[in-house]
Write a protein that holds these residues in place. Structure first.
Motif, PDB file in Angstrom:
ATOM      1  N   ASP A 135      12.177  27.320  -2.035  1.00 33.90           N
ATOM      2  CA  ASP A 135      13.630  27.325  -1.877  1.00 33.90           C
ATOM      3  C   ASP A 135      14.249  26.525  -3.021  1.00 33.90           C
ATOM      4  N   ASP A 137      17.150  25.663  -3.600  1.00 32.91           N
ATOM      5  CA  ASP A 137      18.195  24.715  -3.215  1.00 32.91           C
ATOM      6  C   ASP A 137      17.613  23.331  -2.958  1.00 32.91           C
ATOM      7  N   ARG A 138      16.305  23.270  -2.716  1.00 32.63           N
ATOM      8  CA  ARG A 138      15.636  21.986  -2.456  1.00 32.63           C
ATOM      9  C   ARG A 138      15.353  21.201  -3.730  1.00 32.63           C
TER      10      ARG A 138
END
Length: 195
Positions: A135, A137-138
């Motif tokens: 991910d 976004d992490r």
């Protein structure tokens, strides 16, 4: 390490070719590892990763594999990072779910940044299929770029390929172990020549 490698070489089919290198192998402190095994546990822990660890251990080497080398109370990333930095050789076992693991990608990046001799094994995956699947976004863009660079380095490193539907697992483990021993011996000779 000299006696451990010598014991293995006495039994090895490559002993005659490598015996002249034995004089260059020196003992290392006990807290260091000879080889770090980087892998995606869900894909490879119960087959190639553990078999490679066991084969290298039988050859009197000190491999690092998370589930075999970590003990309760160990700080996960500190211990793994220290093992990567202290190892001379690393084996990266790439598999279909490898790119989904932040830990795998972090370990690979550290191996490449540390200028380790990395031996890739492409297990049910082609080098061109390596990708970052975590991910995004992490992670910061800087971390993603670090991982992308490490995967690109791995793609352009000669490695072993294995297809679990067609291949002989015992054979790939033996070949990979032989390569690890050869690389360790080459590195010892290089170190001696640089002194």
């Amino acid at each position: 390490m000299k006696s451990r490698v010598f014991d293995f070489l006495k039994q090895s089919r490559t002993a005659n070719r490598n015996n002249h290198l034995l004089n260059h192998i020196e003992t290392k402190p006990k807290d260091l590892f000879d080889v770090f095994i980087n892998h995606r546990g869900t894909d490879t822990k119960r087959n190639i990763a553990c078999l490679l660890y066991d084969n290298l251990s039988r050859r009197n080497l000190r491999p690092f594999l998370d589930n075999k080398s970590l003990k309760p109370g160990d700080k996960l990333f500190d211990h793994i990072d220290r093992a990567i930095v202290s190892s001379k050789v690393s084996v990266a076992i790439f598999s279909p779910n490898y790119g989904q693991s932040y830990s795998c990608l972090h370990e690979l990046a550290l191996m490449m940044e540390s200028k380790k001799r990395v031996i890739p094994i492409f297990y049910d995956i082609k080098p061109s299929q390596l990708d970052i699947l975590i991910d995004r976004d992490r992670c910061s863009e800087e971390v993603i770029e670090r991982f992308r660079w490490a995967l690109d380095e791995a793609r352009h490193t000669i490695g072993l390929t294995f297809d679990s539907m067609k291949g002989n697992l015992s054979e790939i483990v033996t070949v990979a172990s032989d390569i690890v021993v050869e690389r360790l011996m080459e590195l010892e000779v290089e170190e001696d020549n640089n002194m």
